[in-house]
Write a protein that holds these residues in place. Sequence first.
Motif, PDB file in Angstrom:
ATOM      1  N   ALA A  15       0.866  -1.283  -0.091  1.00 14.01           N
ATOM      2  CA  ALA A  15      -0.039   0.014  -0.096  1.00 14.01           C
ATOM      3  C   ALA A  15       0.876   1.403  -0.179  1.00 14.01           C
ATOM      4  O   ALA A  15       0.680   2.357  -0.728  1.00 14.01           O
ATOM      5  N   GLU A  16       2.011   1.178   0.663  1.00 13.94           N
ATOM      6  CA  GLU A  16       2.909   2.403   0.798  1.00 13.94           C
ATOM      7  C   GLU A  16       3.319   2.606  -0.724  1.00 13.94           C
ATOM      8  O   GLU A  16       3.495   3.580  -1.053  1.00 13.94           O
ATOM      9  N   ALA A  17       3.638   1.411  -1.186  1.00 12.85           N
ATOM     10  CA  ALA A  17       4.446   1.754  -2.715  1.00 12.85           C
ATOM     11  C   ALA A  17       3.333   1.936  -3.667  1.00 12.85           C
ATOM     12  O   ALA A  17       3.746   2.917  -4.420  1.00 12.85           O
ATOM     13  N   VAL A  18       1.998   1.963  -3.345  1.00 19.96           N
ATOM     14  CA  VAL A  18       0.930   2.300  -4.314  1.00 19.96           C
ATOM     15  C   VAL A  18       0.984   3.885  -4.127  1.00 19.96           C
ATOM     16  O   VAL A  18       0.998   4.602  -5.040  1.00 19.96           O
ATOM     17  N   CYS A  19       0.855   4.381  -2.785  1.00 18.40           N
ATOM     18  CA  CYS A  19       0.844   5.716  -2.354  1.00 18.40           C
ATOM     19  C   CYS A  19       2.267   6.683  -3.315  1.00 18.40           C
ATOM     20  O   CYS A  19       1.864   7.503  -3.772  1.00 18.40           O
ATOM     21  N   ARG A  20       3.318   5.948  -3.020  1.00 19.50           N
ATOM     22  CA  ARG A  20       4.426   6.810  -3.716  1.00 19.50           C
ATOM     23  C   ARG A  20       4.415   6.648  -5.078  1.00 19.50           C
ATOM     24  O   ARG A  20       4.569   7.889  -5.829  1.00 19.50           O
ATOM     25  N   LEU A  21       3.761   5.660  -5.829  1.00 19.60           N
ATOM     26  CA  LEU A  21       3.622   5.705  -7.386  1.00 19.60           C
ATOM     27  C   LEU A  21       2.276   6.677  -7.674  1.00 19.60           C
ATOM     28  O   LEU A  21       2.630   7.403  -8.758  1.00 19.60           O
ATOM     29  N   ALA A  22       1.414   6.637  -6.843  1.00 14.72           N
ATOM     30  CA  ALA A  22       0.347   7.487  -7.226  1.00 14.72           C
ATOM     31  C   ALA A  22       0.641   9.175  -6.905  1.00 14.72           C
ATOM     32  O   ALA A  22       0.159   9.835  -7.825  1.00 14.72           O
ATOM     33  N   ASP A  23       1.394   9.450  -6.009  1.00 13.10           N
ATOM     34  CA  ASP A  23       2.076  10.594  -5.865  1.00 13.10           C
ATOM     35  C   ASP A  23       2.923  11.267  -7.122  1.00 13.10           C
ATOM     36  O   ASP A  23       2.732  12.219  -7.556  1.00 13.10           O
ATOM     37  N   GLU A  24       3.479  10.173  -7.476  1.00 18.70           N
ATOM     38  CA  GLU A  24       4.419  10.676  -8.704  1.00 18.70           C
ATOM     39  C   GLU A  24       3.889  10.496  -9.932  1.00 18.70           C
ATOM     40  O   GLU A  24       3.830  11.393 -10.763  1.00 18.70           O
ATOM     41  N   ARG A  25       2.586   9.643 -10.307  1.00 18.91           N
ATOM     42  CA  ARG A  25       2.262   9.612 -11.558  1.00 18.91           C
ATOM     43  C   ARG A  25       0.467   9.718 -11.625  1.00 18.91           C
ATOM     44  O   ARG A  25      -0.046   9.600 -12.617  1.00 18.91           O
ATOM     45  N   GLY A  26       0.071   9.619 -10.332  1.00 21.08           N
ATOM     46  CA  GLY A  26      -1.365   9.497 -10.443  1.00 21.08           C
ATOM     47  C   GLY A  26      -1.746   8.000 -10.570  1.00 21.08           C
ATOM     48  O   GLY A  26      -0.958   7.245 -10.829  1.00 21.08           O
ATOM     49  N   LEU A  27      -2.936   7.625 -10.176  1.00 17.85           N
ATOM     50  CA  LEU A  27      -3.379   6.276 -10.137  1.00 17.85           C
ATOM     51  C   LEU A  27      -3.343   5.401 -11.522  1.00 17.85           C
ATOM     52  O   LEU A  27      -3.090   4.440 -11.520  1.00 17.85           O
TER      53      LEU A  27
END
Length: 213
Positions: A15-27
Amino acid sequence: MPRQVDHAGRRRLIAEAVCRLADERGLEGVTLRDVAARAQVSMGAVQRCFHTKEEMLVFTLEQIGERIGERVRARLVESPAQSAGTALGHAATEVSLLREEHRAEARVWLAFVAQAAVSEPLARTLTANYASLQEAFTRLITEAVEGADHAASLDPRREARTLLALADGLTAHVLIGHLTARQAHEVLDAHLAGLWERPARPPHHPNGSPGTR
């Protein structure tokens, strides 16, 4: 002996990895393969934790909601002597995600809000989060105006809905640069001040103004 896997811990790591990627690229930029690489686990590990990408996103949103909720609860109990009005102000500030250290979390939160418009599971999760926050706001408003002249004319639940919508809107306005964090705080403080200082409404007379016949 086979190595024991902390399944719950791995789900949180993903989940933390999802958050970092979403912050950088959006969902739209979050893929299972990229999540696995960012979390430093195998694709198989991700798929054993979550059967679908949507399940992974729902869990991540739940984690974000819990984190915000924990901070709200912490602000409510850190000073038992604080007034309900002060506690409400602290809680609304936490929900608004206005502090610089929460800016990345705000970007991720709004990415999930946008995705929830086309995802029923995400929408249900968001609705539950908002309902919980609304109940907390309603309770604090009820306590804060108890005994005030205008208490009888104020609907705490409606005011809680208004405050929650304002807090959420301020998050977006700060992120896109329409408001600075300081300006957003001023808007929030002014709204709360108006809530406490609101004059009592005159009684409603269906057949005319007071004193008329």
